[in-house]
Design a protein around this motif. Structure first.
Motif, mmCIF file in Angstrom:
data_model
loop_
_atom_site.group_PDB
_atom_site.id
_atom_site.type_symbol
_atom_site.label_atom_id
_atom_site.label_comp_id
_atom_site.label_asym_id
_atom_site.label_seq_id
_atom_site.Cartn_x
_atom_site.Cartn_y
_atom_site.Cartn_z
ATOM 1 N N ARG A 250 0.953 -15.987 10.963
ATOM 2 C CA ARG A 250 0.295 -15.209 9.907
ATOM 3 C C ARG A 250 -1.209 -15.110 10.184
ATOM 4 N N ARG A 467 6.813 -9.397 5.741
ATOM 5 C CA ARG A 467 5.745 -8.556 5.202
ATOM 6 C C ARG A 467 4.481 -8.686 6.045
ATOM 7 N N ALA A 468 4.170 -9.912 6.479
ATOM 8 C CA ALA A 468 3.000 -10.106 7.331
ATOM 9 C C ALA A 468 3.143 -9.337 8.643
ATOM 10 N N GLU A 470 4.783 -6.719 9.125
ATOM 11 C CA GLU A 470 4.718 -5.274 8.852
ATOM 12 C C GLU A 470 3.272 -4.768 8.835
ATOM 13 N N TYR A 471 2.318 -5.663 8.654
ATOM 14 C CA TYR A 471 0.914 -5.273 8.770
ATOM 15 C C TYR A 471 0.496 -5.149 10.246
#
Length: 509
Positions: A250, A467-468, A470-471
């Protein structure tokens, strides 16, 4: 059996000794001199030996070296009422002698000090002031002018000739083991030196040391059975960290391109000479590298740690030479089986039904969902792993057992992953990171299916990590090095508990 509130019984003769020492302590309390905290040592035994050990008696007499030091009394020899010798031990030993002899005389220290010394016991911590000289046998000694009791020891030390004979007692009472055993002190000083080396090496290569949570909502980053706890304030189940991997990645997403963490991990699994449920790892992640770069870098980290902690990369382990100075070997899983179990044919190693039958002979029952790659890995673990004495990278692990690793761009079904084995033990695990959020999501779902099928070590689905990703995470590589096992190699320790200061043991009976 004792309970948490009932200490193990103390032998009767030891009870008597403790009682006698408590009487001495009570007398000190009455005088108001128990446990002083105003003595400030200025010298260490090892430093005195290093600086003055080669001086002659005549040279020391001219120099008149003043000494102020403190240490634990390990030996005492009284020569009548007018003189006595004692040996003090401080923390400066291992590379040099951490003990020094002191000489107490009636004419130099006075009658009160001589009388007090008569009542001092082995294990007491003393503070002395005096000057250096050498005895007729050329032993460096402090001629004491002032003597003080700094700490009264209430428990007797083990017999000096036998020390702590019981290995479990050494683990359980590490404080006594450290007092009595120079080899134990050497082991843990080597551990500290290795850790200092690793940190310096990482920082020199532009890695930033970080800290990530030890309490996780989802146990991720490794295939392992977690310890479970409860967070009262948030009223939620949590897990002790099995790996910091997903949090470190992350940070790579967040723009920290090179990070590392020396971390305590907890895996609720077996205990053995090379397994401990609470252990130390060093994990690191670097953007814009792959697993080939990682292997070269990991090799360099380990080699430098050995040199800094041991003095050389050529070690001896279990009576056999272990050379970390040479380039580490690299083999595939099938290649390792071919080398160390050559009776298997290539056709057999690609026959899932055959491998399943072979694994039964070893008492291994693979999961029903296990594919050919996982079966080959299981056979490797049974036939080849223990024979990997020289440092060897096993590469190209199957996708199904590597849910966080990047898949190979050229060979279907495998990942860009390695595990490093030395003396038949896994020391490190690393891979090119999977930074495709959709692929990672699918891998997590496959792990969930495996868990539902009975695999307790399969991973959970971590929606926030997806989600991380996806950034956008840059291509990266990451590796974890098992610190405890590395220290076992560097210090020639046969049991992982030998390199953990306070390993967990069953309750005393």
């Amino acid at each position: 059996m004792t309970t948490d509130h009932q200490p193990a019984p103390v032998p009767q003769d030891e009870n008597k000794i403790i009682a006698e020492r408590r009487v001495k302590l009570a007398a000190l309390r009455e005088k108001g001199v128990a446990f002083p905290n105003d003595f400030r040592p200025q010298h260490k035994a090892a430093q005195l030996h290093t600086q003055y050990g080669d001086k002659t008696r005549e040279e020391l007499e001219v120099l008149e070296v003043a000494v102020i030091m403190a240490g634990r009394m390990m030996l005492k020899r009284e020569a009548g009422k007018k003189a006595a010798f004692a040996t003090l031990q401080d923390a400066s030993g291992v590379k040099a002698d951490g003990r020094i002899q002191v000489y107490i005389t009636l004419d130099k220290t006075g009658e009160a000090a001589m009388e007090a010394l008569h009542h001092y016991d082995l294990g007491d911590i003393l503070g002395v002031e005096g000057t250096l000289f050498k005895t007729k046998t050329d032993e460096l000694t402090v001629k004491v002018s002032s003597l003080r009791l700094i700490t009264k020891s209430l428990r007797p030390l083990p017999d000096k000739f036998h020390g702590l004979a019981n290995q479990e007692t050494k683990y359980r009472q590490r404080y006594v083991d450290l007092i009595m055993n120079e080899e134990t002190r050497r082991t843990f000083k080597a551990r500290t030196a290795a850790m200092s080396s690793i940190r310096h090496f990482m920082e020199k290569n532009d890695f930033m040391e970080v800290e990530t949570p030890m309490l996780h909502v989802i146990p991720g980053g490794a295939a392992a059975k977690p310890f479970i706890t409860h967070h009262n304030a948030l009223d939620m189940q949590m897990f002790l960290r099995i790996a910091p991997e997903l949090y470190l990645k992350r940070l790579v997403v967040g723009g920290f391109e090179r990070v590392f963490e020396v971390n305590r991990n907890f895996r609720n699994e077996g205990v053995s000479p090379r397994h401990n449920p609470e252990f130390t790892m060093m994990e690191f992640y670097a953007a814009y590298v792959d697993y080939q770069w990682l292997m070269d870098f990991t090799e360099a980290v380990i080699r430098q740690a050995a040199v800094d902690a041991h003095g050389t990369a050529v070690l001896t382990y279990g009576g056999r030479e272990l050379d970390l100075s040479k380039p580490f070997h690299r083999l595939t899983i099938v290649g390792a089986i071919n080398k160390y179990a050559p009776h298997y044919t290539n056709e057999q190693l690609h026959d899932a039904a055959f491998i399943k039958d072979e694994l039964k002979k070893f008492g291994v029952k693979p999961f029903a969902t296990a594919g050919l790659g996982a079966l080959q890995l299981a056979l490797f673990e049974e036939t080849a792993e223990a024979q990997l004495w020289e440092p060897t990278y096993i590469v190209d692990y199957p996708v199904e057992v590597s849910p966080l690793a990047r898949a190979s761009d050229t060979v279907p079904g495998i990942t860009e992953r390695f595990e490093l084995f030395i003396v038949g033990r896994e020391i490190a695990n690393g891979f090119s990171e999977l930074n495709d959020a959709e692929d990672q999501s699918a891998r997590f779902l496959a792990q969930v299916e495996a868990k539902d099928a009975g695999d307790e070590e399969a991973m959970y689905y971590d929606a926030d990590y997806i989600r991380a990703l996806e950034y956008g995470m840059p291509p990266a590589g990451g590796c974890g090095i098992g610190i405890d096992r590395l220290i076992m190699l560097i210090t020639d320790s046969p049991n992982i508990r030998d390199v953990i200061l306070f390993p967990h043991l069953r309750r005393e009976e």
